[in-house]
Scaffold this motif. Sequence first.
Motif, PDB file in Angstrom:
ATOM      1  N   LEU A  42       5.282  -4.442  10.712  1.00  0.00           N
ATOM      2  CA  LEU A  42       4.548  -3.195  10.883  1.00  0.00           C
ATOM      3  C   LEU A  42       3.059  -3.462  10.772  1.00  0.00           C
ATOM      4  CD1 LEU A  42       4.755  -0.096  11.163  1.00  0.00           C
ATOM      5  CD2 LEU A  42       4.906   0.020   8.668  1.00  0.00           C
ATOM      6  N   GLN A  43       2.286  -3.020  11.771  1.00  0.00           N
ATOM      7  CA  GLN A  43       0.853  -3.307  11.801  1.00  0.00           C
ATOM      8  C   GLN A  43       0.039  -2.319  10.980  1.00  0.00           C
ATOM      9  OE1 GLN A  43      -0.270  -6.137  13.259  1.00  0.00           O
ATOM     10  NE2 GLN A  43       1.907  -6.532  13.617  1.00  0.00           N
ATOM     11  N   PHE A  44       0.579  -1.118  10.776  1.00  0.00           N
ATOM     12  CA  PHE A  44      -0.138  -0.120   9.982  1.00  0.00           C
ATOM     13  C   PHE A  44       0.831   0.549   9.024  1.00  0.00           C
ATOM     14  CE2 PHE A  44      -0.876   4.395   9.272  1.00  0.00           C
ATOM     15  CZ  PHE A  44      -2.102   4.368   8.614  1.00  0.00           C
ATOM     16  N   GLN A  45       0.392   0.742   7.781  1.00  0.00           N
ATOM     17  CA  GLN A  45       1.190   1.427   6.780  1.00  0.00           C
ATOM     18  C   GLN A  45       0.235   2.216   5.895  1.00  0.00           C
ATOM     19  OE1 GLN A  45       4.210  -1.046   5.123  1.00  0.00           O
ATOM     20  NE2 GLN A  45       4.481   0.199   3.277  1.00  0.00           N
ATOM     21  N   ASP A  46       0.546   3.481   5.663  1.00  0.00           N
ATOM     22  CA  ASP A  46      -0.302   4.308   4.813  1.00  0.00           C
ATOM     23  C   ASP A  46      -0.539   3.605   3.480  1.00  0.00           C
ATOM     24  OD1 ASP A  46      -0.634   6.551   2.631  1.00  0.00           O
ATOM     25  OD2 ASP A  46      -1.124   7.507   4.541  1.00  0.00           O
ATOM     26  N   LYS A  47      -1.758   3.657   2.979  1.00  0.00           N
ATOM     27  CA  LYS A  47      -2.100   2.920   1.764  1.00  0.00           C
ATOM     28  C   LYS A  47      -1.342   3.416   0.537  1.00  0.00           C
ATOM     29  CE  LYS A  47      -6.187   5.802   0.816  1.00  0.00           C
ATOM     30  NZ  LYS A  47      -7.659   5.784   0.613  1.00  0.00           N
ATOM     31  N   SER A  48      -0.789   4.643   0.606  1.00  0.00           N
ATOM     32  CA  SER A  48      -0.005   5.186  -0.505  1.00  0.00           C
ATOM     33  C   SER A  48       1.484   4.897  -0.360  1.00  0.00           C
ATOM     34  CB  SER A  48      -0.221   6.707  -0.612  1.00  0.00           C
ATOM     35  OG  SER A  48      -1.575   7.008  -0.857  1.00  0.00           O
ATOM     36  N   ASP A  49       1.848   4.280   0.739  1.00  0.00           N
ATOM     37  CA  ASP A  49       3.252   3.986   1.030  1.00  0.00           C
ATOM     38  C   ASP A  49       3.624   2.624   0.450  1.00  0.00           C
ATOM     39  OD1 ASP A  49       5.725   3.431   2.074  1.00  0.00           O
ATOM     40  OD2 ASP A  49       5.167   3.723   4.173  1.00  0.00           O
ATOM     41  N   SER A  50       4.494   2.616  -0.554  1.00  0.00           N
ATOM     42  CA  SER A  50       4.877   1.363  -1.224  1.00  0.00           C
ATOM     43  C   SER A  50       6.205   0.807  -0.741  1.00  0.00           C
ATOM     44  CB  SER A  50       4.938   1.591  -2.740  1.00  0.00           C
ATOM     45  OG  SER A  50       5.901   2.584  -3.060  1.00  0.00           O
ATOM     46  N   ASN A  51       6.759   1.342   0.336  1.00  0.00           N
ATOM     47  CA  ASN A  51       8.025   0.833   0.866  1.00  0.00           C
ATOM     48  C   ASN A  51       7.860  -0.505   1.580  1.00  0.00           C
ATOM     49  OD1 ASN A  51       9.356   3.142   0.045  1.00  0.00           O
ATOM     50  ND2 ASN A  51       9.377   4.090   2.074  1.00  0.00           N
ATOM     51  N   SER A  52       8.983  -1.201   1.705  1.00  0.00           N
ATOM     52  CA  SER A  52       9.105  -2.320   2.642  1.00  0.00           C
ATOM     53  C   SER A  52       9.891  -1.833   3.848  1.00  0.00           C
ATOM     54  CB  SER A  52       9.840  -3.493   1.987  1.00  0.00           C
ATOM     55  OG  SER A  52       9.066  -4.065   0.955  1.00  0.00           O
ATOM     56  N   TYR A  53       9.552  -2.361   5.038  1.00  0.00           N
ATOM     57  CA  TYR A  53      10.205  -1.881   6.253  1.00  0.00           C
ATOM     58  C   TYR A  53      10.775  -3.024   7.091  1.00  0.00           C
ATOM     59  CZ  TYR A  53       8.103   2.644   5.313  1.00  0.00           C
ATOM     60  OH  TYR A  53       7.741   3.826   4.724  1.00  0.00           O
ATOM     61  N   PRO A  77      13.940   7.172  -7.406  1.00  0.00           N
ATOM     62  CA  PRO A  77      13.476   6.143  -6.459  1.00  0.00           C
ATOM     63  C   PRO A  77      13.848   6.453  -5.017  1.00  0.00           C
ATOM     64  CG  PRO A  77      14.368   5.120  -8.417  1.00  0.00           C
ATOM     65  CD  PRO A  77      14.675   6.586  -8.522  1.00  0.00           C
ATOM     66  N   ALA A  78      15.051   6.995  -4.775  1.00  0.00           N
ATOM     67  CA  ALA A  78      15.446   7.323  -3.411  1.00  0.00           C
ATOM     68  C   ALA A  78      14.530   8.388  -2.830  1.00  0.00           C
ATOM     69  CB  ALA A  78      16.896   7.796  -3.394  1.00  0.00           C
ATOM     70  N   THR A  79      14.184   9.369  -3.640  1.00  0.00           N
ATOM     71  CA  THR A  79      13.249  10.389  -3.186  1.00  0.00           C
ATOM     72  C   THR A  79      11.892   9.773  -2.871  1.00  0.00           C
ATOM     73  OG1 THR A  79      14.362  12.016  -4.589  1.00  0.00           O
ATOM     74  CG2 THR A  79      12.173  12.580  -3.782  1.00  0.00           C
ATOM     75  N   ALA A  80      11.461   8.847  -3.721  1.00  0.00           N
ATOM     76  CA  ALA A  80      10.179   8.186  -3.484  1.00  0.00           C
ATOM     77  C   ALA A  80      10.200   7.393  -2.181  1.00  0.00           C
ATOM     78  CB  ALA A  80       9.843   7.263  -4.655  1.00  0.00           C
ATOM     79  N   ILE A  81      11.317   6.742  -1.868  1.00  0.00           N
ATOM     80  CA  ILE A  81      11.432   6.007  -0.612  1.00  0.00           C
ATOM     81  C   ILE A  81      11.253   6.957   0.562  1.00  0.00           C
ATOM     82  CG2 ILE A  81      12.944   4.626   0.863  1.00  0.00           C
ATOM     83  CD1 ILE A  81      14.309   3.615  -1.683  1.00  0.00           C
ATOM     84  N   ALA A  82      11.911   8.118   0.507  1.00  0.00           N
ATOM     85  CA  ALA A  82      11.811   9.091   1.597  1.00  0.00           C
ATOM     86  C   ALA A  82      10.396   9.636   1.730  1.00  0.00           C
ATOM     87  CB  ALA A  82      12.797  10.236   1.360  1.00  0.00           C
ATOM     88  N   VAL A  83       9.765   9.960   0.597  1.00  0.00           N
ATOM     89  CA  VAL A  83       8.389  10.469   0.634  1.00  0.00           C
ATOM     90  C   VAL A  83       7.452   9.433   1.241  1.00  0.00           C
ATOM     91  CG1 VAL A  83       6.427  11.166  -0.782  1.00  0.00           C
ATOM     92  CG2 VAL A  83       8.698  12.055  -1.292  1.00  0.00           C
ATOM     93  N   ASN A  84       7.575   8.189   0.813  1.00  0.00           N
ATOM     94  CA  ASN A  84       6.733   7.124   1.362  1.00  0.00           C
ATOM     95  C   ASN A  84       6.986   6.908   2.848  1.00  0.00           C
ATOM     96  OD1 ASN A  84       5.224   6.387  -0.927  1.00  0.00           O
ATOM     97  ND2 ASN A  84       6.931   5.210  -1.743  1.00  0.00           N
ATOM     98  N   LEU A  85       8.257   6.971   3.235  1.00  0.00           N
ATOM     99  CA  LEU A  85       8.612   6.817   4.650  1.00  0.00           C
ATOM    100  C   LEU A  85       7.855   7.816   5.514  1.00  0.00           C
ATOM    101  CD1 LEU A  85      10.581   5.724   6.917  1.00  0.00           C
ATOM    102  CD2 LEU A  85      12.137   7.554   6.201  1.00  0.00           C
ATOM    103  N   LEU A  86       7.803   9.060   5.053  1.00  0.00           N
ATOM    104  CA  LEU A  86       7.153  10.108   5.840  1.00  0.00           C
ATOM    105  C   LEU A  86       5.635  10.014   5.810  1.00  0.00           C
ATOM    106  CD1 LEU A  86       9.463  13.133   4.986  1.00  0.00           C
ATOM    107  CD2 LEU A  86       9.573  11.558   6.928  1.00  0.00           C
ATOM    108  N   ARG A  87       5.078   9.280   4.851  1.00  0.00           N
ATOM    109  CA  ARG A  87       3.631   9.059   4.836  1.00  0.00           C
ATOM    110  C   ARG A  87       3.190   8.194   6.005  1.00  0.00           C
ATOM    111  NH1 ARG A  87       3.687   8.201  -1.614  1.00  0.00           N
ATOM    112  NH2 ARG A  87       2.949  10.261  -2.235  1.00  0.00           N
ATOM    113  N   THR A  88       4.049   7.276   6.397  1.00  0.00           N
ATOM    114  CA  THR A  88       3.710   6.369   7.493  1.00  0.00           C
ATOM    115  C   THR A  88       4.333   6.807   8.814  1.00  0.00           C
ATOM    116  OG1 THR A  88       3.445   4.484   5.992  1.00  0.00           O
ATOM    117  CG2 THR A  88       3.896   3.985   8.306  1.00  0.00           C
ATOM    118  N   PHE A  89       5.574   7.266   8.770  1.00  0.00           N
ATOM    119  CA  PHE A  89       6.299   7.656   9.985  1.00  0.00           C
ATOM    120  C   PHE A  89       6.391   9.181  10.030  1.00  0.00           C
ATOM    121  CE2 PHE A  89       7.631   3.370   8.979  1.00  0.00           C
ATOM    122  CZ  PHE A  89       7.624   2.741  10.220  1.00  0.00           C
TER     123      PHE A  89
END
Length: 333
Positions: A42-53, A77-89
């Motif tokens: 992934l070339q861009f990821q929101d700076k607040s997004d701590s997920n791996s993709y 943690p699962a909720t945090a993954i979803a929140v982070n996912l939507l920050r980038t996607f």
Amino acid sequence: MSFTKQMSSPPPLEQFQIGWICALHIEAIAAAKMLDITYGPLQFQDKSDSNSYLLGKIGHHCIAIASPRAGSIGNTPATAIAVNLLRTFHDIRVGFMVGIAGGIPSQKHDVRLGDVAVSFPGDNCGGVRQHDFGKSLEGGKFHRTGFLNRPPNSILSAVSLFRLQIDLERTRFPRSVRDALEKDSVLKNKCSAPDPKTDRLFKANQPHPPETTCAQHPVEWDVARAQLASDAPNVHYGTVVSGNSVVKSAAVRDSLLQDIPDAVCVEMEASGLMNDFPCIVVRGICDYCDSHKNDQWQGYAALAAATYAKELLEFLPAQEVAEEILALKLYRK
């Protein structure tokens, strides 16, 4: 099961409308192996997004497989993954929560290790129930309250069609689980099925003694079950029971079944997602939620769940996904 092809870079982020969430490393490995096409980093990821993709494509769908950088379990943690996912996607519309869980065997659901459990709406339930949310009453009774959302209609329609095709033996599943193991050395190393003889359901009054292995337990401890015609995974559609604590007690497991007759498994992530992230839960059964719980079947269970999810996507039209509401709008309510 097709082999993946590598591409140099992913398409624009707006083309990713499906998020696939994994909470554990072994779940992410199985998910990655399901991709028909694998994209580069992934070339861009929101700076607040701590997920791996892991990014790729299954059929006509661009898939973003999200997992935590530091493994942890529980619905927060699962909720945090979803929140982070939507920050980038920002264009994610439907989600898949795919991984492992403890089975709840019953007369209605003859759940075995390596089987797949799918959250599906029933009477007064959207497919997921939180077992540790409610009111404590007189006499030590506990009344579960609250209602969790159903999966998106597009996914439920795909599940119904896929279920019919499985029953008619018109799909590759469950043969595709075996095919994946035969064709991929990584999956064979990490996700091969244990000896079927290790799939033992012990009587609730026979807890696991310290300093022993399950292989040492006498056969008299086993619950009598019918011999299956095949070792291939079966699929059970019902209620996924979710909560913040690990269930490692046959007595607790059986009490959950008394309260939730259509229960098929217990896990620790889904209840934190269902009301804000439109998704379906697909779980491979790796233990029976009792004191005999171990990780022997986790790899195979993760593979079975991922294989089911991959083939379910074949019955999900891209146009129907595009017509679902943006998941980001649900979080902003």
